[in-house]
Design a protein around this motif. Structure first.
Motif, PDB file in Angstrom:
ATOM      1  N   LEU A   1       4.149   5.596  -0.172  1.00 12.40           N
ATOM      2  CA  LEU A   1       3.381   4.922  -1.211  1.00 12.40           C
ATOM      3  C   LEU A   1       4.185   4.788  -2.511  1.00 12.40           C
ATOM      4  O   LEU A   1       4.223   3.716  -3.115  1.00 12.40           O
ATOM      5  N   GLU A   2       4.830   5.860  -2.932  1.00 13.99           N
ATOM      6  CA  GLU A   2       5.584   5.828  -4.183  1.00 13.99           C
ATOM      7  C   GLU A   2       6.749   4.833  -4.124  1.00 13.99           C
ATOM      8  O   GLU A   2       7.067   4.190  -5.110  1.00 13.99           O
ATOM      9  N   ILE A   3       7.354   4.688  -2.953  1.00 12.43           N
ATOM     10  CA  ILE A   3       8.424   3.704  -2.793  1.00 12.43           C
ATOM     11  C   ILE A   3       7.868   2.291  -2.960  1.00 12.43           C
ATOM     12  O   ILE A   3       8.433   1.463  -3.682  1.00 12.43           O
ATOM     13  N   LYS A   4       6.747   2.011  -2.334  1.00 15.40           N
ATOM     14  CA  LYS A   4       6.170   0.657  -2.370  1.00 15.40           C
ATOM     15  C   LYS A   4       5.568   0.331  -3.737  1.00 15.40           C
ATOM     16  O   LYS A   4       5.585  -0.829  -4.163  1.00 15.40           O
ATOM     17  N   LEU A   5       5.065   1.334  -4.444  1.00 13.12           N
ATOM     18  CA  LEU A   5       4.481   1.099  -5.768  1.00 13.12           C
ATOM     19  C   LEU A   5       5.522   0.554  -6.745  1.00 13.12           C
ATOM     20  O   LEU A   5       5.197  -0.188  -7.667  1.00 13.12           O
ATOM     21  N   LYS A   6       6.777   0.906  -6.531  1.00 13.60           N
ATOM     22  CA  LYS A   6       7.854   0.398  -7.400  1.00 13.60           C
ATOM     23  C   LYS A   6       7.964  -1.118  -7.313  1.00 13.60           C
ATOM     24  O   LYS A   6       8.348  -1.767  -8.275  1.00 13.60           O
ATOM     25  N   ASP A   7       7.605  -1.699  -6.166  1.00 11.20           N
ATOM     26  CA  ASP A   7       7.667  -3.155  -5.994  1.00 11.20           C
ATOM     27  C   ASP A   7       6.728  -3.892  -6.940  1.00 11.20           C
ATOM     28  O   ASP A   7       6.941  -5.066  -7.242  1.00 11.20           O
ATOM     29  N   VAL A   8       5.664  -3.216  -7.368  1.00 13.21           N
ATOM     30  CA  VAL A   8       4.702  -3.849  -8.279  1.00 13.21           C
ATOM     31  C   VAL A   8       4.690  -3.153  -9.644  1.00 13.21           C
ATOM     32  O   VAL A   8       3.747  -3.303 -10.416  1.00 13.21           O
ATOM     33  N   ASP A   9       5.749  -2.388  -9.925  1.00 15.84           N
ATOM     34  CA  ASP A   9       5.882  -1.655 -11.198  1.00 15.84           C
ATOM     35  C   ASP A   9       4.659  -0.789 -11.474  1.00 15.84           C
ATOM     36  O   ASP A   9       4.152  -0.735 -12.588  1.00 15.84           O
ATOM     37  N   ALA A  10       4.195  -0.105 -10.436  1.00 14.17           N
ATOM     38  CA  ALA A  10       3.015   0.753 -10.567  1.00 14.17           C
ATOM     39  C   ALA A  10       3.405   2.198 -10.293  1.00 14.17           C
ATOM     40  O   ALA A  10       4.508   2.486  -9.839  1.00 14.17           O
ATOM     41  N   TYR A  11       2.482   3.092 -10.583  1.00 14.13           N
ATOM     42  CA  TYR A  11       2.696   4.509 -10.299  1.00 14.13           C
ATOM     43  C   TYR A  11       1.414   5.111  -9.728  1.00 14.13           C
ATOM     44  O   TYR A  11       0.319   4.611  -9.943  1.00 14.13           O
ATOM     45  N   LEU A  12       1.616   6.184  -8.973  1.00 16.09           N
ATOM     46  CA  LEU A  12       0.500   6.864  -8.324  1.00 16.09           C
ATOM     47  C   LEU A  12      -0.190   7.795  -9.316  1.00 16.09           C
ATOM     48  O   LEU A  12       0.458   8.586  -9.982  1.00 16.09           O
ATOM     49  N   VAL A  13      -1.497   7.674  -9.415  1.00 21.11           N
ATOM     50  CA  VAL A  13      -2.293   8.554 -10.260  1.00 21.11           C
ATOM     51  C   VAL A  13      -2.926   9.648  -9.407  1.00 21.11           C
ATOM     52  O   VAL A  13      -2.893  10.824  -9.763  1.00 21.11           O
ATOM     53  N   ASP A  14      -3.484   9.269  -8.266  1.00 22.37           N
ATOM     54  CA  ASP A  14      -4.151  10.256  -7.422  1.00 22.37           C
ATOM     55  C   ASP A  14      -4.180   9.773  -5.976  1.00 22.37           C
ATOM     56  O   ASP A  14      -4.246   8.570  -5.708  1.00 22.37           O
ATOM     57  N   LEU A  15      -4.132  10.730  -5.071  1.00 20.88           N
ATOM     58  CA  LEU A  15      -4.224  10.465  -3.641  1.00 20.88           C
ATOM     59  C   LEU A  15      -5.099  11.553  -3.033  1.00 20.88           C
ATOM     60  O   LEU A  15      -4.776  12.728  -3.120  1.00 20.88           O
TER      61      LEU A  15
ATOM     62  N   LEU B   1      -0.290  12.601   7.448  1.00 22.34           N
ATOM     63  CA  LEU B   1       0.047  13.658   6.511  1.00 22.34           C
ATOM     64  C   LEU B   1       0.103  13.122   5.085  1.00 22.34           C
ATOM     65  O   LEU B   1       0.709  12.077   4.834  1.00 22.34           O
ATOM     66  N   LYS B   2      -0.511  13.861   4.193  1.00 24.84           N
ATOM     67  CA  LYS B   2      -0.596  13.446   2.796  1.00 24.84           C
ATOM     68  C   LYS B   2       0.792  13.274   2.172  1.00 24.84           C
ATOM     69  O   LYS B   2       1.039  12.296   1.460  1.00 24.84           O
ATOM     70  N   ASP B   3       1.697  14.196   2.421  1.00 19.28           N
ATOM     71  CA  ASP B   3       3.037  14.120   1.833  1.00 19.28           C
ATOM     72  C   ASP B   3       3.793  12.890   2.318  1.00 19.28           C
ATOM     73  O   ASP B   3       4.483  12.227   1.549  1.00 19.28           O
ATOM     74  N   ASN B   4       3.659  12.578   3.595  1.00 19.59           N
ATOM     75  CA  ASN B   4       4.306  11.391   4.159  1.00 19.59           C
ATOM     76  C   ASN B   4       3.726  10.124   3.538  1.00 19.59           C
ATOM     77  O   ASN B   4       4.467   9.212   3.151  1.00 19.59           O
ATOM     78  N   LEU B   5       2.424  10.073   3.432  1.00 19.58           N
ATOM     79  CA  LEU B   5       1.747   8.924   2.830  1.00 19.58           C
ATOM     80  C   LEU B   5       2.176   8.759   1.370  1.00 19.58           C
ATOM     81  O   LEU B   5       2.495   7.658   0.926  1.00 19.58           O
ATOM     82  N   LYS B   6       2.222   9.858   0.651  1.00 19.68           N
ATOM     83  CA  LYS B   6       2.609   9.827  -0.769  1.00 19.68           C
ATOM     84  C   LYS B   6       4.042   9.322  -0.935  1.00 19.68           C
ATOM     85  O   LYS B   6       4.315   8.499  -1.809  1.00 19.68           O
ATOM     86  N   GLN B   7       4.932   9.784  -0.099  1.00 19.12           N
ATOM     87  CA  GLN B   7       6.338   9.382  -0.186  1.00 19.12           C
ATOM     88  C   GLN B   7       6.493   7.878   0.045  1.00 19.12           C
ATOM     89  O   GLN B   7       7.178   7.193  -0.723  1.00 19.12           O
TER      90      GLN B   7
ATOM     91  N   SER C   1      -4.590  -4.879  -3.264  1.00 20.77           N
ATOM     92  CA  SER C   1      -4.569  -5.510  -1.948  1.00 20.77           C
ATOM     93  C   SER C   1      -3.165  -5.438  -1.331  1.00 20.77           C
ATOM     94  O   SER C   1      -3.013  -5.158  -0.137  1.00 20.77           O
ATOM     95  N   PHE C   2      -2.151  -5.671  -2.125  1.00 17.22           N
ATOM     96  CA  PHE C   2      -0.759  -5.609  -1.666  1.00 17.22           C
ATOM     97  C   PHE C   2      -0.435  -4.227  -1.097  1.00 17.22           C
ATOM     98  O   PHE C   2       0.121  -4.101  -0.008  1.00 17.22           O
ATOM     99  N   ILE C   3      -0.801  -3.182  -1.832  1.00 15.02           N
ATOM    100  CA  ILE C   3      -0.537  -1.811  -1.406  1.00 15.02           C
ATOM    101  C   ILE C   3      -1.352  -1.470  -0.156  1.00 15.02           C
ATOM    102  O   ILE C   3      -0.844  -0.884   0.805  1.00 15.02           O
ATOM    103  N   SER C   4      -2.613  -1.854  -0.143  1.00 15.67           N
ATOM    104  CA  SER C   4      -3.490  -1.579   0.992  1.00 15.67           C
ATOM    105  C   SER C   4      -2.955  -2.231   2.274  1.00 15.67           C
ATOM    106  O   SER C   4      -2.850  -1.577   3.324  1.00 15.67           O
ATOM    107  N   LYS C   5      -2.595  -3.497   2.196  1.00 16.62           N
ATOM    108  CA  LYS C   5      -2.082  -4.209   3.376  1.00 16.62           C
ATOM    109  C   LYS C   5      -0.774  -3.601   3.855  1.00 16.62           C
ATOM    110  O   LYS C   5      -0.542  -3.462   5.057  1.00 16.62           O
ATOM    111  N   TYR C   6       0.083  -3.225   2.925  1.00 17.59           N
ATOM    112  CA  TYR C   6       1.353  -2.610   3.301  1.00 17.59           C
ATOM    113  C   TYR C   6       1.119  -1.303   4.068  1.00 17.59           C
ATOM    114  O   TYR C   6       1.738  -1.075   5.107  1.00 17.59           O
ATOM    115  N   LEU C   7       0.237  -0.455   3.554  1.00 17.75           N
ATOM    116  CA  LEU C   7      -0.034   0.826   4.208  1.00 17.75           C
ATOM    117  C   LEU C   7      -0.634   0.625   5.596  1.00 17.75           C
ATOM    118  O   LEU C   7      -0.290   1.330   6.539  1.00 17.75           O
TER     119      LEU C   7
END
Length: 144
Positions: free
Chosen positions: A11-25, A3-9, A49-55
């Motif tokens: 993802l946004e938590i993990k992006l904080k670990d690298v001081d990043a933000y989601l632009v598009d999904l 589910l897109k909403d689950n993935l987005k949620q 790569s960090f985000i991809s491996k985590y997901l």
């Protein structure tokens, strides 16, 4: 099914670990997941790569049937989120308005609207406030 909403949620938590933000999904019918991210300091391969491996680890079997792409939002693409506007304050942008007109100038702020500083030959510097609902797209003006 992923589910897109689950993935987005997640993802946004993990992006904080690298001081990043989601632009598009985007999740396509052909089972591709395309994630665009950005950071105020810029995105590297290491961040993607960090985000991809985590997901892949987090969703395990759920994501195995998908072609996963995590990438930078890209310099040539239009801004999609407010963080991109804030990241590019002080830089030259091109704004396409809903009426088809283009405005170019230095991005001064993006709060109640987009504030541009426009410099023209033989004319004084002008500031132009464009309301958000007048903007079709905004792109960073790339200089070589």
């Amino acid at each position: 099914m992923l589910l897109k909403d689950n993935l987005k949620q997640i993802l946004e938590i993990k992006l904080k670990d690298v001081d990043a933000y989601l632009v598009d999904l985007v999740i396509t019918e052909k089972k591709s997941i395309i994630i665009s991210i950005d950071r105020f300091e810029g995105v590297t391969f290491k961040h993607c790569s960090f985000i991809s491996k985590y997901l892949e680890e987090y969703f395990e079997e759920d994501i195995q049937n998908y072609d996963l792409t995590v990438c930078s939002a890209g310099l040539e693409n239009p801004f999609k989120v407010k963080q991109q506007y804030h990241k590019n304050i002080g830089k030259e942008v091109s704004v396409l308005l809903n009426n088809g007109k283009k405005k170019k100038g230095i991005l001064l702020s993006y709060d109640n609207g987009l504030l541009l500083e426009i410099k023209r030959k033989k004319k004084p510097v002008e500031q132009l406030l464009i309301s958000k609902n007048e903007i079709k797209e905004t792109k960073l003006k790339i200089k070589f």
